[in-house]
Design a protein around this motif. Structure first.
Motif, PDB file in Angstrom:
ATOM      1  N   LEU A 162      41.482  -6.499 -31.210  1.00 42.81           N
ATOM      2  CA  LEU A 162      40.213  -6.045 -31.791  1.00 42.81           C
ATOM      3  C   LEU A 162      39.099  -6.095 -30.756  1.00 42.81           C
ATOM      4  CD1 LEU A 162      38.587  -5.136 -34.246  1.00 42.81           C
ATOM      5  CD2 LEU A 162      38.282  -7.557 -34.847  1.00 42.81           C
ATOM      6  N   ALA A 193      38.351  -3.148 -28.445  1.00 47.29           N
ATOM      7  CA  ALA A 193      37.422  -2.127 -28.915  1.00 47.29           C
ATOM      8  C   ALA A 193      35.978  -2.607 -28.803  1.00 47.29           C
ATOM      9  CB  ALA A 193      37.746  -1.750 -30.362  1.00 47.29           C
ATOM     10  N   ILE A 194      35.713  -3.816 -29.294  1.00 46.38           N
ATOM     11  CA  ILE A 194      34.340  -4.323 -29.333  1.00 46.38           C
ATOM     12  C   ILE A 194      33.776  -4.511 -27.933  1.00 46.38           C
ATOM     13  CG2 ILE A 194      32.914  -6.283 -30.039  1.00 46.38           C
ATOM     14  CD1 ILE A 194      34.852  -6.683 -32.374  1.00 46.38           C
ATOM     15  N   LEU A 205      36.769   2.304 -27.073  1.00 47.10           N
ATOM     16  CA  LEU A 205      36.155   1.870 -28.323  1.00 47.10           C
ATOM     17  C   LEU A 205      36.814   2.554 -29.515  1.00 47.10           C
ATOM     18  CD1 LEU A 205      33.945   0.524 -30.052  1.00 47.10           C
ATOM     19  CD2 LEU A 205      32.453   2.464 -29.487  1.00 47.10           C
ATOM     20  N   THR A 213      39.950   0.713 -31.807  1.00 51.76           N
ATOM     21  CA  THR A 213      39.573   0.540 -33.213  1.00 51.76           C
ATOM     22  C   THR A 213      40.637   1.150 -34.110  1.00 51.76           C
ATOM     23  OG1 THR A 213      37.205   0.570 -32.680  1.00 51.76           O
ATOM     24  CG2 THR A 213      37.827   1.049 -34.950  1.00 51.76           C
ATOM     25  N   SER A 240      43.122  -0.760 -36.719  1.00 50.96           N
ATOM     26  CA  SER A 240      42.894  -0.549 -38.148  1.00 50.96           C
ATOM     27  C   SER A 240      44.016   0.226 -38.839  1.00 50.96           C
ATOM     28  CB  SER A 240      41.557   0.177 -38.371  1.00 50.96           C
ATOM     29  OG  SER A 240      41.528   1.418 -37.684  1.00 50.96           O
TER      30      SER A 240
END
Length: 379
Positions: free
Chosen positions: A43, A46-47, A324, A328, A332
């Motif tokens: 995760l 992406a962040i 990003l 993501t 997800s």
């Protein structure tokens, strides 16, 4: 230097699964927290792309890469020293942030270290390091490194982490560092550039199927009654990406930048994933391995594009925007598939969600404009 930096894009993340049972026993982790050792860093991929892009625009890609590796070491080595669960998760997030900042820094560094006709080869080299890092981290930790360190998971994490400090220092050995920024440049993704979203969604196609099928392989084989084949399946599945990266070392110059190569590998990835749920036993494993192989090629084809398509000062922001969006999606979509599988009780439905997403975004590959943008001074 590019290859070694590429290795550390994945080793800190992929040592967690083999060490997870030992960490869980000592710290009393739940199954969800054990899984978070791997999912939190993914995760963060992406962040953390945006902080990486900001750093590139302010201090340049080489300094950003070195800083990111230090942050990664702090988090990765910190996991070896934590006394309890909360600090373990915080350290995992810090480690993931460092890896995430490394990702856009590497493609942004290529035009500064390499002549234009060597950029595709440079991408293939560090991506080979990354995919080798996946295999080394997952495959060498338990049979080789832990026995040498008295079966200590803490010492093993330190042994994998601390050498990255030497790599960070060695990044300053090459004197060549062209196109150094003389003023602050834009760092946020250019959402007006259609490449940002298109490349990101296609990267999500590759990532969601690779990470997702990797995660659900055990459940899928257990549902088929072939759980005894899991160890072999994961070995072939992960080593396939190593062979993909080796092949791209030979073919990078002729394949990178070709839209047809992206279309074919994306379609074959979907085909391989579909075969994994329609077939059984060794045929499932063979089909999944095919997907892993072509998904590895697709990953290199996509990640290598930013330094070839935009001006050097825009490479970092395009790469960051791509990562990003891509990671993501890679985080997800498999999670949504897992929720569906929990409701239906059928692991194949989790993988079907990934296939459905991939079929939706595959047409984007036909619309890619892969012509180099001219280096024009900004007004």
């Amino acid at each position: 230097m590019l290859w070694l930096a590429g290795v550390y894009l994945r080793i800190p993340i992929l040592v967690a699964p083999p060490l997870a049972p030992f960490i869980s026993d000592q710290l009393g982790l739940t199954q969800a927290l054990t899984g978070a050792l791997t999912t939190i860093p993914i995760l963060m991929l992406a962040i953390g792309a945006m902080p990486g892009s900001l750093a590139i625009s302010r201090i340049g890609p080489r300094n950003t890469l070195a800083l990111a590796m230090i942050i990664m070491v702090i988090g990765s080595a910190g996991r070896a020293l934590v006394p309890e669960t909360l600090t373990l998760m915080v350290a995992s997030a810090v480690m993931g942030l460092g890896v995430a900042m490394m990702q856009p820094a590497l493609p942004a560094l290529l035009p500064r270290w390499l002549a234009p006709h060597h950029v595709a080869m440079g991408s293939a080299i560090y991506m080979n390091g990354m995919l080798m890092g996946e295999f080394i981290g997952a495959g060498v930790t338990l049979p080789v490194l832990m026995p040498l360190l008295d079966q200590s998971w803490r010492a093993t994490l330190l042994a994998w982490s601390l050498p990255a400090l030497l790599v960070a220092a060695a990044l300053y050995l090459p004197r060549r560092d062209l196109a150094r920024p003389v003023k602050k440049t834009a760092w946020l993704p250019d959402w007006h550039n259609p490449l940002t979203l298109k490349l990101g969604l296609l990267l999500g196609l590759s990532g969601s199927m690779f990470f997702g099928l990797n995660a659900y392989m055990g459940n899928l084989l257990e549902q088929q009654g072939h759980f005894d084949k899991l160890s072999s399946a994961l070995f072939y599945y992960n080593i396939a990406q190593v062979f993909a990266s080796l092949m791209m070392l030979k073919l990078a110059r002729s394949w990178v930048g070709r839209r047809s190569a992206i279309i074919i590998t994306a379609a074959l990835s979907i085909l391989g994933t579909t075969g994994a749920i329609l077939l059984e036993g060794w045929w499932t494993i063979a089909s999944a391995t095919l997907m892993s192989f072509v998904a590895g090629i697709l990953l290199i084809l996509l990640v290598a594009l930013p330094p070839l398509l935009v001006r050097s000062e825009d490479t970092g922001r395009l790469s960051a925007g791509t990562f990003l969006v891509g990671y993501t999606v890679a985080f997800s979509v498999p999670m949504l598939g897992g929720l569906l599988a929990d409701v239906t009780g059928d692991t194949r439905h989790a993988i079907a969600v990934m296939i459905g997403y991939s079929l939706l975004v595959l047409p984007l590959a036909f619309t890619l404009d892969l012509k180099r943008k001219k280096d024009q001074p900004k007004s």
